[in-house]
Design an enzyme around this catalytic site. Structure first.
Site: not given
Length: 384
Positions: A12, A15, A39, A95, A109, A156, A159, A211
């Site tokens: 991705g 990465a 992946d 969501r 995983q 965050d 930023r 987040h």
């Protein structure tokens, strides 16, 4: 020292920006590494291409590179696992559905991680919803110490830091009693900013909570080094509360929402989520988590017992169990953290002031995390 580093979502965008930093020693120093990239099957071809590029770069510290779609192979003897791979939110998706799909993936995983990784492995979750994904993995991979799991909120923080620096250097939102840069000032009632500030001149930049767009960028505890004073022939920073420099109403009304919405802003601009900046934040998170480059850390204000003033304060998602800010247990929540060299571990920094406005925002992000936990529990069972 040799480390086995695992990156999921290895084909991705994030990465692709992160891997060079993992390989060139800028994150793990002199350690030699085995790099395992994981992946899904549909990305196997692109993943193999990334492997070829790593090989062609001939990194001095890379012993081996493995590209695989098998979690068993990827997580074998892992020392550090970086979870980038997750199911993205598609248009119109609720969501709750996103949380459910990703909870299933994290469970798979986590089970492989629990079986094949080293039991002192550290796991950093970036795939969203990262707080709840982290909670799922932490509860399932019980062979790994629970304190070895964290999620990323450093982007965050970076930023917020960038927006504050820009506001001060631009000068448009300084308070009336603040003079700027090389303007001569002879009045003791004024605050004199003698230079353009940079990231080393800002500290106590904190993100609280989830987040998501309920995250709480804390604009109340920030301090700015406006100048240096000579003390016993040594220049020492002159730390000043941000409330003495910038308009707090503007910070609350403009900067907090901008940080909360920055991810969407980036996605709308380039048609994809943050890649390069996310990789940069991951690198900084890992350096602080492993206390790498400690001599370059920024100062910590004297707010708690036993904290060295040369240590850094950084934001990371950690367990709320036994936290000093009365956040309900059983969640993963972004706190101000530091590395304790006595215990050789990261821990939450106590003592930051939380006013009523900040507390109201924290209550909302706690509520969201509790709801996310309930939705994930529908898929994977009890997470408390």
């Amino acid at each position: 020292m040799v480390k086995t580093i695992v990156v999921t979502g290895g084909a991705g965008r994030i990465a692709y920006s992160l891997i060079p930093q993992l390989c060139d020693g800028s994150i793990f120093g002199e350690s030699l590494i085995h790099l395992n990239l994981l992946d899904i099957e549909i990305s196997a071809g692109r993943l193999n291409g990334v492997k070829m590029e790593i090989e062609d770069s001939c990194y001095e510290r890379v012993i081996s590179v493995t590209a695989t779609t098998d979690p068993q192979i990827a997580f074998k003897d892992a020392d550090v696992v970086i979870i980038l791979g997750g199911y993205p939110r598609s248009p119109g998706m609720e969501r709750k559905d996103l949380i459910g799909i990703n909870a299933k993936g994290m469970k798979v995983q986590a089970e492989a991680l629990n079986q094949y990784a080293h039991h002192d492995c550290k796991v950093l979750i970036i795939a969203n919803p990262c707080n709840t994904n982290c909670l799922v993995m932490r509860k399932i991979a019980t062979n790994i110490p629970p304190e070895n799991f964290s999620c990323l909120t450093r982007l965050d923080q970076e930023r917020l830091c960038a927006f504050i620096i820009d506001a001060i250097n631009d000068g448009s939102h300084l308070l009336a009693n603040v003079t700027h840069f090389n303007i001569e000032c002879k009045c003791n009632s004024l605050i004199y900013i003698s230079k353009r500030i940079s990231p080393k001149d800002i500290r106590n930049v904190i993100i609280w909570g989830n987040h998501s767009n309920t995250q709480v960028p804390d604009v109340t505890n920030i301090e700015i080094n406006v100048d240096h004073k000579l003390n016993n022939n040594v220049l020492v920073p002159q730390w000043t509360p941000i409330s003495d420099i910038l308009d707090m109403n503007w910070l609350v009304d403009e900067i907090i929402p901008r940080v909360q919405k920055r991810g969407a802003e980036v996605m709308n601009a380039q048609g994809a989520s943050s890649g390069m900046s996310a990789a940069n934040a991951i690198a900084k998170h890992l350096k602080d988590w492993f206390a790498i480059g400690a001599g370059r850390k920024r100062g910590l204000s004297d707010i708690g017992q036993g904290y060295d003033t040369e240590k850094n304060v950084f934001s990371m998602g950690m367990s709320t169990d036994n936290n000093p800010y009365n956040i309900p247990p059983g969640l993963i929540f972004s706190f101000p953290c530091t590395f304790n060299y006595t215990t050789n571990s990261n821990e939450i920094v106590p003592g930051f002031h939380i006013n009523s406005t900040l507390q109201n925002m924290i209550d909302k992000t706690v509520e969201e995390l509790v709801n996310e936990r309930k939705e994930a529990e529908d898929i994977v069972g009890n997470l408390r």
